[in-house]
Enzyme design. Structure first.
Site, PDB file in Angstrom:
ATOM      1  CB  CYS A   1      -4.977 -54.105  48.066  1.00 57.49           C
ATOM      2  SG  CYS A   1      -3.395 -54.126  48.964  1.00 57.49           S
TER       3      CYS A   1
ATOM      4  CB  CYS B   1      -4.123 -50.240  48.886  1.00 60.78           C
ATOM      5  SG  CYS B   1      -2.834 -51.119  47.566  1.00 60.78           S
TER       6      CYS B   1
END
Length: 129
Positions: free
Chosen positions: A48, A51
């Site tokens: 991600c 993230c």
């Protein structure tokens, strides 16, 4: 629960952040080991991009706030055989969970029903207060 990241590779969060596993939760979604504590959990995955950009703020927040237990759930843990159950549990206790990253706040082991407004250190500060 471990201070070691699942794959021990670059890009993973490090101590004082601890990695949670399915066994760290009770069946009702409460945390087993953190009575009388405030816990901030980042639910994230290595693939991600959002993230990856949020991890430095979370890591800095954890270092600056030893009074708050900072934890993470690695949503794509290559080592854990229970990650699907863990992500399903998170989806159950927080129905608004739709993807990575997301944050959970626990007080005395119980989820506080609250949504975070962003991913910066200031947003994390506001979220836990």
């Amino acid at each position: 629960m471990s201070y070691n990241n699942p794959a021990n590779t670059k890009g993973y969060l490090v101590a004082p952040i601890r990695y949670l596993e399915y066994k760290d939760f009770n069946p009702d979604g409460t945390l087993k080991h953190f009575r009388n504590k405030t816990c901030l959990v980042m639910v994230q995955a290595s693939f991600c991009g959002h993230c990856s950009s949020a991890k430095p703020a979370f890591q800095n927040f954890a270092r600056k706030h030893p009074e708050i237990v900072c934890l993470t759930v690695q949503g794509d843990d290559p080592v854990s055989d229970s990650i699907d159950r863990l992500v399903k549990l998170i989806s159950t206790i927080k129905p608004s969970f739709q993807g990575y990253p997301d944050y959970l706040l626990f007080r005395n082991g119980v989820l506080v029903p609250r949504e975070i407004d962003g991913r910066s250190e200031a947003d994390l500060e506001k979220f836990v207060r």
